[in-house]
Design a protein around this motif. Structure first.
Motif, short mmCIF file in Angstrom:
data_model
loop_
_atom_site.label_atom_id
_atom_site.label_comp_id
_atom_site.label_asym_id
_atom_site.label_seq_id
_atom_site.Cartn_x
_atom_site.Cartn_y
_atom_site.Cartn_z
N ASP A 86 0.84 -1.20 0.00
CA ASP A 86 0.00 0.00 0.00
C ASP A 86 0.87 1.25 0.00
O ASP A 86 0.58 2.23 -0.70
N ARG A 90 0.69 4.11 -2.75
CA ARG A 90 0.27 5.43 -2.28
C ARG A 90 1.31 6.50 -2.62
O ARG A 90 0.97 7.65 -2.90
N ARG A 96 -6.77 5.39 -2.29
CA ARG A 96 -7.04 4.03 -1.80
C ARG A 96 -7.94 3.28 -2.78
O ARG A 96 -7.74 2.09 -3.06
#
Length: 210
Positions: A86, A90, A96
């Protein structure tokens, strides 16, 4: 199922434009103002659809910045997307929701080469199963990556507004209404769409001068 005519060159665009101008005087007027529209073919495959997801609901500049970061991080291939954390995703600027969409697309294992040999409806059915890919994205892919000549992305707001202005309509035609209008442009609906986009740009540029 036959895939129908495939646009491969500017010669195909010219053939479609000439046919449409003979069939529809309003499109003939567009042609006179804007000239023959560009080919606008795009690559096929995972990267093109990932780029479409990245571009959703952000400015062109923001989408380009995110894409450059994805390329620098070597995160434009399915296997790399699935391995990425993630934090790594990111860091490229993906939200998200788009992180989830990117992973879903990477995990879908679509056989992109096979899409060249099946009908438009079948292609749409395959693509829209992936979260983050709707009818508009699927139709744009079919028009510009697969080069299909008779596909029309009626959900496109610029096409709707251009049609409203061209046909002197009070309200912008919605998806279903515009699809009905576009039936008369078959078998060159993808070329008619290019002409409508050219008309939209012409009007915007003209109004911007005033």
């Amino acid at each position: 199922m036959s895939v129908g005519r495939v646009i491969r060159s500017n010669k195909c665009i010219l053939e479609g434009v000439e046919w449409l101008a003979q069939q529809d005087s309003l499109l003939a007027g567009v042609l006179e103002k804007t000239g023959t529209p560009p080919l606008r073919l795009r690559p096929q495959g995972f990267e093109q659809l990932l780029n479409s997801i990245v571009s959703q609901q952000v400015s062109v500049a923001a989408a380009e910045a995110i894409w450059k970061k994805l390329e620098c991080a070597k995160l434009t291939r399915p296997s790399n997307i699935l391995r990425a954390s993630d934090q790594e995703l990111r860091a490229t600027g993906l939200s998200r929701q788009k992180m989830r969409y990117a992973r879903e697309l990477a995990d879908a294992k679509i056989d992109f080469k096979s899409l060249n040999y099946i009908g438009d409806r079948e292609v749409i059915d395959i693509l829209v199963k992936v979260p983050g890919i709707g009818i508009w994205t699927a139709e744009i892919y079919i028009m510009f990556s697969l080069g299909r000549a008779d596909v029309f992305a009626a959900g496109d707001l610029a096409l709707q507004e251009s049609a409203r202005l061209l046909l002197d309509m009070t309200d912008r035609p919605r998806d279903r209404e515009l699809r009905k209008i576009a039936e008369k442009w078959s078998p060159w609906r993808a070329v008619a769409a290019r002409m409508l986009w050219a008309n939209y740009r012409y009007i915007r540029n003209r109004e911007g001068i005033r």
